[in-house]
Structures are given as structure tokens and as C-alpha cells.
Write a protein that holds these residues in place. Structure first.
Motif, PDB file in Angstrom:
ATOM      1  N   ARG A  70       6.003   6.225 -12.860  1.00  0.00           N
ATOM      2  CA  ARG A  70       5.718   5.372 -14.026  1.00  0.00           C
ATOM      3  C   ARG A  70       6.788   5.541 -15.096  1.00  0.00           C
ATOM      4  NH1 ARG A  70       4.390   5.321 -18.879  1.00  0.00           N
ATOM      5  NH2 ARG A  70       4.358   7.605 -19.015  1.00  0.00           N
TER       6      ARG A  70
ATOM      7  N   ASN B   3       6.983   4.738  -5.310  1.00  0.00           N
ATOM      8  CA  ASN B   3       5.644   4.401  -5.790  1.00  0.00           C
ATOM      9  C   ASN B   3       4.841   3.720  -4.686  1.00  0.00           C
ATOM     10  OD1 ASN B   3       3.667   4.269  -7.908  1.00  0.00           O
ATOM     11  ND2 ASN B   3       4.120   2.102  -8.131  1.00  0.00           N
ATOM     12  N   ALA B   4       5.485   2.798  -3.964  1.00  0.00           N
ATOM     13  CA  ALA B   4       4.800   2.117  -2.858  1.00  0.00           C
ATOM     14  C   ALA B   4       4.427   3.103  -1.758  1.00  0.00           C
ATOM     15  CB  ALA B   4       5.694   1.014  -2.295  1.00  0.00           C
TER      16      ALA B   4
ATOM     17  N   LEU C 149       1.398   5.096  -2.934  1.00  0.00           N
ATOM     18  CA  LEU C 149       0.190   4.272  -2.865  1.00  0.00           C
ATOM     19  C   LEU C 149      -0.316   4.166  -1.432  1.00  0.00           C
ATOM     20  CD1 LEU C 149       1.305   1.445  -5.314  1.00  0.00           C
ATOM     21  CD2 LEU C 149      -0.599   3.025  -5.700  1.00  0.00           C
ATOM     22  N   ASN C 150       0.627   3.959  -0.525  1.00  0.00           N
ATOM     23  CA  ASN C 150       0.279   3.844   0.893  1.00  0.00           C
ATOM     24  C   ASN C 150      -0.337   5.139   1.412  1.00  0.00           C
ATOM     25  OD1 ASN C 150       0.101   2.650   3.376  1.00  0.00           O
ATOM     26  ND2 ASN C 150       2.279   2.683   3.830  1.00  0.00           N
TER      27      ASN C 150
ATOM     28  N   ARG D 174      -4.116   3.274  -0.720  1.00  0.00           N
ATOM     29  CA  ARG D 174      -4.143   2.067  -1.553  1.00  0.00           C
ATOM     30  C   ARG D 174      -3.189   1.036  -0.935  1.00  0.00           C
ATOM     31  NH1 ARG D 174      -3.239   4.447  -7.508  1.00  0.00           N
ATOM     32  NH2 ARG D 174      -3.127   2.201  -7.967  1.00  0.00           N
TER      33      ARG D 174
ATOM     34  N   GLU E 296      -3.279  -2.290  -0.212  1.00  0.00           N
ATOM     35  CA  GLU E 296      -2.953  -3.576  -0.846  1.00  0.00           C
ATOM     36  C   GLU E 296      -1.995  -3.378  -2.016  1.00  0.00           C
ATOM     37  OE1 GLU E 296      -6.325  -5.902  -1.872  1.00  0.00           O
ATOM     38  OE2 GLU E 296      -7.197  -5.845   0.144  1.00  0.00           O
ATOM     39  N   ASP E 297      -2.212  -2.327  -2.806  1.00  0.00           N
ATOM     40  CA  ASP E 297      -1.303  -2.046  -3.921  1.00  0.00           C
ATOM     41  C   ASP E 297       0.098  -1.739  -3.406  1.00  0.00           C
ATOM     42  OD1 ASP E 297      -3.363  -2.392  -5.718  1.00  0.00           O
ATOM     43  OD2 ASP E 297      -3.839  -0.260  -5.846  1.00  0.00           O
ATOM     44  N   ALA E 298       0.172  -0.969  -2.314  1.00  0.00           N
ATOM     45  CA  ALA E 298       1.473  -0.620  -1.736  1.00  0.00           C
ATOM     46  C   ALA E 298       2.205  -1.868  -1.271  1.00  0.00           C
ATOM     47  CB  ALA E 298       1.292   0.353  -0.573  1.00  0.00           C
TER      48      ALA E 298
ATOM     49  N   GLY F 123       1.908  -4.858  -2.391  1.00  0.00           N
ATOM     50  CA  GLY F 123       2.368  -5.588  -3.576  1.00  0.00           C
ATOM     51  C   GLY F 123       3.654  -5.024  -4.140  1.00  0.00           C
ATOM     52  N   VAL F 124       3.775  -3.696  -4.185  1.00  0.00           N
ATOM     53  CA  VAL F 124       4.988  -3.077  -4.725  1.00  0.00           C
ATOM     54  C   VAL F 124       6.164  -3.280  -3.772  1.00  0.00           C
ATOM     55  CG1 VAL F 124       6.049  -0.926  -5.523  1.00  0.00           C
ATOM     56  CG2 VAL F 124       3.653  -1.397  -6.031  1.00  0.00           C
TER      57      VAL F 124
END
Length: 581
Positions: free
Chosen positions: A199, A215-216, A219-220, A224, A226-228, A230-231
Motif C-alpha cells: 500500500r 499485491n496481486a 491476495l491470491n 482473495r 477475485e481481488d487478485a 482485478g490487480v
């Protein structure tokens, strides 16, 4: 009237400032012809070539500028940097070795040497060079950052974080060290700090590629998905040629979504130099897309390109692996007894071993579904400690080893009575582990080696112990050595090691989980049958598969690419694998 040197310089600078690199390059070449003895023009031409992403052209121009101004330290260092960036490491190091004699207090030279070693995956040497740069200049933020990268690559995550923090302290506006420290922080069991580092890096630069990618990945790893996705997509909007992002996205999102990616991946392949390492990830992404599409011939071709390029960057010596096998077997003969003088403290380790991609992550998620079992993933410590011991032919002391191993562990959650070390390649060290931790159970996961080979062929692994995974014959030789290890350990380990077949696990999850609970002497719980619900971090290539729950889809999958895998199956020793006939 002919233009003066100053007028030529002003024109080139003006074109550069307006972003017209092509016109600036032409202007620099014109100036070189007009003033063939002026070093600033080939120097400017070289700088333009470097900014345009053509380090080989930059080398030629910097070399010409250096002939005209032999003692210029700036030109010397720029030439070395271009040699390194074009992977001409022998020439770069020869020049560095000459110059450090004359300029021993130049931290920049040691820094460039560190970069050269890092690009060649020679991380111990890179650490040494970066340390010398820091000794000369304790304010060299880049040297700290470089040393942190190499320490992270070797698994020294705590030391890497210290270096990244120091780099950030020196240059607080540089997002690189913040982005770089995120993954080792996660390795140390500090996910909140890892996300915060990303961040902060993105606050400094919202389009920072390393921060977005890491960050992706985080998240993965934390489920997470779906968030991954998206990034990863955001990163690819910024950089449509980001090879690793394409590869990760294909392995993260659904088959249906991947089928729409093929044209964009093919475009990225055409826009990337053919011999670039980025082609490894791009062809891997394409191969996996085509595999999901059912185009196995096309998938075979793309995966062959990816793995062939990867293999060229690696140094595989299975003869050394065979020598190591014999040396370890000599230390633990079949008729010998194991020491019981090791560590019996709590939390107790649970070791999960097997070939990579054999189902070890699935088993880790099963056993760590219990609240009193901490998931630690693939811990490098056993290998780090034992590889040096074997290399130096030292005596093995169980207490010394267990103390060093335990002192390297990340912080474990309160209430943990057990922790899982799921390093597949620890199958080499079963005798050492059983001696060092007399109470520790070992779960060995077997899987059809042809399915393992297909899974490895469709993945990309970091350089190091996994170098063999980019060559089918080397994969088979390594599988044969693995089998020899396990045949040996089964005669020694007794009831302290449980062997489970992957196909049995996925067809009888309850029965398998009960066997695991019995081995570990823990109470069986229904949660062990739902590993996809486990919120523990997953950082291996299995990250997406394990979140989709237990299934049998991949059993016998190798038959879909049987022809492509022929070099592997032919090189298997069928006396070691009689069940395959």
C-alpha cells in the motif's frame, strides 16, 4: 554555416526532453559524424539507446565514447551497466576487476557487480558484492535493496527485510524497497505488514509494477482470488507486455475467462524479443490457455518453447544429485538405528514430503485445518543447513541442527502445538529429520510421476533446486533419484512415516485425513475433509487448485499430452516404477 558542438547538444537535449527518442538518436549520430573526436555525442547516443531499451547498441556507443575519453568514470560505469543489462557478464566483470584496482572506493562498481551476479542467480556472490558497496558507502540505498533481493532469493527473509527497511530509510520516496519487502514479510508470518508495504509503495507510485504484482500475488495466496485477478488486470492495462502477470492471471482466473486472453497473449509474444526471458512466462501463459481450450498440440508447442528458454538459463547436474543420494545413504544405512537425542519440544514439526506438484499442499491444508496446527508452507531451513553440512562432509549433530532449524522459524500463532513444514524436496533428508526431531511425523505423498511431470511442465519454478523442471529428461532422472530415496527411507522410518497416494487422497478424503490424524496423534475433525476452507496462506503453484476443493480431474491427465511427454516416460527407470507398466 555548420552547427557548433553546443548547438548539436542543445538540439539533442531538446528532442529528449520532448520525448522524441528516435529523432534524438538521429541527431546524436549526425553530431558524431560532424565531431568524430567529441566523446559527448557517442555518450549521448548510448544514453538514448539505453533509454530505448537497447542495451547492446548502448554498449557500442559507450565503448566508442570511452576510447575518446579513456579515464571518464561516468562513461566506464555506464558501459558496465549496459554490458550487464545485455547479459554480457564476462566482459562486464573483466572491466570491473580492472577498475576496482584503480578505484577501490567506488561503491558504484561493487553495486554493478552485485547486479551482474543477481541477474545470473548467483545470489551469494551478489550479497558479497553488495556488502562491499555498503562498506564503501553506507548510504548506498540501491546496494541495500540489491542485497535484500538476493537474501530473499536464498530464503533469508528476516535479513532481507532489514536491508529493504534500511534502503527505504535512506530513500523514503523510492517505492522499490517497500514493494520488495512485502513478500518476505509474508514469509515471516506478517501478512498485515506485507499488505501495508504494498500500500505504501503504491501510494508513492500508483502504477508501480513490482508493488502491483506482489499485491496481486499476496491476495491470491490468501484466497482473495477475485481481488487478485482485478490487480493483475490493472497491471496489464499499465504494462500489456508484463510476462509474469499474464502467466499468473492465466493460472488464477477461470478457464472461461482465460479463453478470451489468447489474442492479447499472442500479441505480447510478437512484441517481446524472441530470446528474452519474458518469453518463458508468455509462452507458459499461452500454453496453459491452449491446454484449457483442448488444443493439446498447440499447448505442447508453446510449453516446449517456454521450458526450452528456461532450461538455457539454468545449470542442471543430476549427477551431483546422484552423488548426494549415495552420500546420504551411507550416513543412514538400512541396518542402522536413528538417533533419538534430538528436539522433542513443542510445537512439534510435521514434515510433508514428495515430488513437487504431487499433492503436498493439499495435505498441508488438510492437517492445518486444525486450530492447533500452524501452516508454515515450504520452509528452506533444512536444506540450507544440510547442504552445507554435506558439502563440507561434517558430522551431523541432531541437537545443533534442531536448534538452528527452530531458531529460524517464523513467529507461530499462540496455541499452536504443531507446525507444518511442507518442503517437498525434504524427501532427501528424512534420516536427518527423524533424528533431529524424534517425535515428528513425516507424511509422504506419492503421485503418478507422469501426472507430476505434466504439472511441472505447465508451471514455472524459481531457479535453484527446481532447475530440472524445465527439461523432461532431467525431470525423469530426478524422479528416479526421488524413488531411490523413498525406497531407502521406507526401510528405516517405520511407523513414523505415512505414505499416501494422491489418487487415494482425492477419492477418499475422509479415510486419508483419518490416517493423517492417527499418524500425528491428533484428534480427527471434519474440517480436515474441507481443505479449501482453510484460510492459511498458500504460496505454491497449487494456490488456485487447492481453493477449488478436492477433485479427481487431474488424475491421468498426462495422457492428454502423452506424445509431448515421451522424453520423460522413456527416461524413467521402470524397474523403479514397475506399477506404471
Amino acid at each position: 554555416m555548420a552547427a557548433s558542438q553546443n548547438q548539436h547538444t542543445q538540439k539533442i537535449v531538446s528532442l529528449l526532453n520532448s520525448g522524441q527518442l528516435g529523432a534524438a538518436a538521429k541527431a546524436a549520430k549526425t553530431a558524431m559524424k560532424a565531431f568524430p573526436k567529441a566523446p559527448q555525442f557517442p555518450n549521448m547516443a548510448a544514453t538514448i539507446a539505453a533509454q530505448s531499451g537497447d542495451p547492446r547498441a548502448a554498449v557500442q556507443f559507450f565503448a566508442k565514447a570511452l576510447k575518446l575519453s579513456p579515464g571518464d568514470p561516468g562513461i566506464q560505469e555506464n558501459l558496465i551497466q549496459s554490458l550487464v543489462e545485455s547479459d554480457q557478464h564476462t566482459k562486464a566483470r573483466e572491466l570491473i576487476s580492472k577498475l576496482v584496482v584503480k578505484r577501490p572506493s567506488s561503491d558504484r562498481l561493487w553495486q554493478l557487480l552485485a547486479v551482474s551476479h543477481m541477474r545470473c542467480n548467483e545470489h551469494a556472490e551478489s550479497i558479497d558484492a553488495a556488502t562491499k558497496a555498503i562498506a564503501v558507502n553506507a548510504s548506498n540505498a540501491l546496494a541495500f535493496n540489491l542485497r535484500g533481493i538476493s537474501r530473499k532469493s536464498l530464503g533469508y527473509h528476516a535479513e532481507a527485510v532489514v536491508d529493504f527497511r534500511k534502503s527505504h530509510e535512506i530513500k523514503p520516496r523510492d517505492p522499490d524497497p517497500l514493494a520488495n519487502m512485502s513478500l518476505p514479510l509474508a514469509e515471516l508470518g506478517k501478512p498485515e505488514e506485507a499488505f501495508e508495504a504494498c500500500r505504501m509503495a503504491l501510494e508513492l507510485d500508483p502504477n508501480h509494477r513490482i508493488a502491483l504484482f506482489n499485491n496481486a500475488v499476496l491476495l491470491n495466496e490468501h484466497g482473495r482470488i477475485e481481488d487478485a485477478v482485478g490487480v493483475f488486470k490493472r497491471l496489464l492495462e499499465i504494462d500489456p507486455l508484463h510476462a509474469e502477470a499474464w502467466s499468473e492471471l492465466v493460472q488464477t482466473q477461470s478457464k472461461e475467462d482465460n479463453l478470451r486472453l489468447e489474442p492479447a497473449i499472442r500479441y505480447a509474444i510478437t512484441k517481446t524479443p524472441r530470446k528474452s526471458e519474458n518469453q518463458i512466462h508468455l509462452n507458459l501463459a499461452l500454453g496453459n490457455c491452449l491446454f484449457q481450450k483442448g488444443d493439446f498440440e498447440g499447448a505442447s508447442a508453446a510449453l516446449a518453447v517456454s521450458n526450452e528458454l528456461a532450461f538455457k538459463t539454468r545449470d542442471v547436474d543430476t549427477r551431483n544429485a546422484q552423488r548426494q543420494l549415495e552420500a546420504i545413504k551411507d550416513r543412514f544405512p538400512k541396518d542402522g538405528t536413528l538417533s533419538t537425542a534430538g528436539d522433542t519440544q513443542s510445537p512439534c514439526p510435521i514434515f510433508i514430503i514428495g515430488q513437487p506438484r504431487s499433492g503436498t499442499t493439499l495435505v498441508e491444508m488438510m492437517v492445518s485445518s486444525r486450530s492447533d496446527v500452524a501452516s508454515c508452507g515450504e520452509l528452506p531451513f533444512a536444506n540450507q543447513l544440510l547442504i552445507e553440512l554435506l558439502k563440507n562432509q561434517e558430522e551431523f549433530d541432531p541437537k545443533t541442527f534442531s536448534h538452528s532449524y527452530r531458531s529460524s522459524l517464523p513467529a507461530l500463532p499462540s496455541g499452536a502445538e504443531y507446525f507444518v513444514d511442507k518442503m517437498p524436496s525434504n524427501y532427501r533428508y528424512v534420516g536427518f529429520l527423524l533424528s533431529a526431531f524424534p517425535n515428528a511425523p513425516i507424511i509422504h505423498v506419492e503421485r503418478d510421476p507422469r501426472d507430476v511431470a505434466l504439472s511441472m511442465w505447465r508451471s514455472h519454478f524459481p531457479a535453484g533446486d527446481m532447475d530440472y523442471t524445465s527439461n523432461l529428461e532431467a525431470m525423469a532422472r530426478t524422479a528416479n533419484i526421488y524413488r531411490k530415496y523413498m525406497n531407502h527411507w521406507k526401510s528405516i522410518a517405520g511407523n513414523r512415516m505415512l505414505t499416501l497416494d494422491y489418487s487415494d487422497i482425492v477419492t477418499d478424503i475422509e479415510g486419508s485425513s483419518r490416517k493423517i490424524a492417527d499418524l500425528c496423534e491428533v484428534e480427527w475433525t471434519p474440517e480436515m475433509m474441507s481443505p479449501e476452507q482453510n484460510k492459511a496462506r498458500v504460496k505454491t503453484a497449487s494456490v488456485v487448485q487447492v481453493r477449488h476443493g478436492v477433485h479427481t480431474k487431474s488424475i491421468g491427465g498426462w495422457q492428454r499430452m502423452e506424445r509431448a511427454l515421451l522424453p520423460f516416460t522413456k527416461a524413467l527407470d521402470h524397474e523403479l516404477w514397475p506399477d506404471l507398466d
